[in-house]
Scaffold this active site. Structure first.
Site, PDB file in Angstrom:
ATOM      1  N   PRO A   1       0.813  -1.221   0.000  1.00 57.83           N
ATOM      2  CA  PRO A   1       0.000   0.000   0.000  1.00 57.83           C
ATOM      3  C   PRO A   1       0.846   1.271   0.000  1.00 57.83           C
ATOM      4  O   PRO A   1       0.502   2.250  -0.673  1.00 57.83           O
ATOM      5  CB  PRO A   1      -0.819  -0.110   1.298  1.00 57.83           C
ATOM      6  CG  PRO A   1      -0.835  -1.560   1.611  1.00 57.83           C
ATOM      7  CD  PRO A   1       0.506  -2.064   1.166  1.00 57.83           C
ATOM      8  N   TYR A   2       1.941   1.248   0.729  1.00 55.13           N
ATOM      9  CA  TYR A   2       2.830   2.411   0.772  1.00 55.13           C
ATOM     10  C   TYR A   2       3.434   2.671  -0.602  1.00 55.13           C
ATOM     11  O   TYR A   2       3.433   3.794  -1.106  1.00 55.13           O
ATOM     12  CB  TYR A   2       3.928   2.174   1.809  1.00 55.13           C
ATOM     13  CG  TYR A   2       4.866   3.342   1.989  1.00 55.13           C
ATOM     14  CD1 TYR A   2       4.509   4.412   2.800  1.00 55.13           C
ATOM     15  CD2 TYR A   2       6.107   3.367   1.360  1.00 55.13           C
ATOM     16  CE1 TYR A   2       5.367   5.499   2.981  1.00 55.13           C
ATOM     17  CE2 TYR A   2       6.960   4.438   1.520  1.00 55.13           C
ATOM     18  CZ  TYR A   2       6.595   5.490   2.335  1.00 55.13           C
ATOM     19  OH  TYR A   2       7.440   6.565   2.498  1.00 55.13           O
ATOM     20  N   VAL A   3       3.943   1.610  -1.231  1.00 59.00           N
ATOM     21  CA  VAL A   3       4.545   1.736  -2.557  1.00 59.00           C
ATOM     22  C   VAL A   3       3.511   2.240  -3.562  1.00 59.00           C
ATOM     23  O   VAL A   3       3.791   3.137  -4.374  1.00 59.00           O
ATOM     24  CB  VAL A   3       5.136   0.383  -3.001  1.00 59.00           C
ATOM     25  CG1 VAL A   3       5.548   0.422  -4.469  1.00 59.00           C
ATOM     26  CG2 VAL A   3       6.336   0.016  -2.122  1.00 59.00           C
TER      27      VAL A   3
END
Length: 256
Positions: free
Chosen positions: A159-161
């Site tokens: 999700p961060y990427v």
């Protein structure tokens, strides 16, 4: 000692996520460079203390606690800038949120939502009123915080990427749409930086910091001030022909 005005002298600048880390460092750097500041973050007490300290050093600062995930709050912060200082010249959309290292197939929906809502929707929520204010003022400069995770894949942080890649896409789209109106929109992609979030991550994962140093041509952790300096330059007229760009502030990590 030089008495020349700073590179943000007289500019009205907004910083999100200003209560700690890169955001707090940016508040100090922007103030040193002569900006009049509007600061926002969720942690009201820390935000108040930072604003008070900057005022004691002679900076013009106003602040408003707000959650970047709330579009009404974003509009209120930008409105405060215009009400207090008459316009908005620069914005550093820096607030962000990370996750623990969890495989994609085990990642909970609520974790994805929390990360994307902060890292992507938070930028989206502020971009719209910032651009509207800058259109009225005749131009401005916006810097969005992505990450090296927005340039290369980082395992077990999907999700961060995804959110940080999307910030770069949103930055490029806004730059293309508003360049002719005198509004520049750029992104920075910090590498490993000594923020509270990263320090806690290192403490919980022994050996990770050393491994990242070995993979970085400048084998160390950046100071938040080093990232803030890059944001200040992109917000200043010294980068007047730079828009739609993503500046990696990562010690060469993504150059390999």
């Amino acid at each position: 000692m030089s008495t020349a005005p700073g590179m943000l002298h007289g500019k009205v600048a907004l910083v999100t996520g200003a209560s700690s880390g890169i955001g707090a460092a940016a508040a100090r750097v922007f103030a040193r460079e002569g900006a009049r500041l509007v600061l926002t973050a969720r942690r009201a007490e820390r935000l108040h203390d930072l604003a008070a300290a900057l005022r004691e050093d002679g900076a013009e600062v106003t602040h408003l606690a707000a959650d970047v995930r709330d579009p009404a709050a974003a509009r209120a912060v930008v409105a405060l800038a215009v009400e207090r200082f008459g316009r908005l010249d620069a914005a550093f959309n820096n607030a962000g949120y990370g996750t623990g290292r969890t495989p994609l197939h085990l990642m909970a929906d609520e974790v994805y939502d929390a990360v994307v809502d902060t890292n992507l929707r938070g930028v989206w929520n502020f971009l719209r009123p910032e651009i509207a204010a800058m259109l009225t003022a005749g131009g401005g400069a916006i810097v969005n915080t992505s990450s090296t995770g927005g340039l290369v894949a980082t395992p077990v942080a999907a999700p961060y990427v995804a959110s940080k890649h999307a910030v770069i896409g949103l930055t490029k789209a806004a730059a293309a749409e508003y360049g002719a109106h005198g509004i520049r929109v750029n992104a920075i992609a910090p590498g490993i930086t000594g923020t509270e979030m990263v320090t806690d991550w290192f403490a919980a994962n022994p050996g990770v910091e050393e491994a990242l140093h070995r993979a970085t041509p400048q084998p160390r952790t950046a100071r938040p001030e080093e990232v803030a300096e890059a944001a200040a330059w992109l917000c200043s007229d010294r980068s007047s022909f730079v828009t739609g760009a993503t500046l990696a502030v990562d010690g060469g990590f993504t150059a390999l």
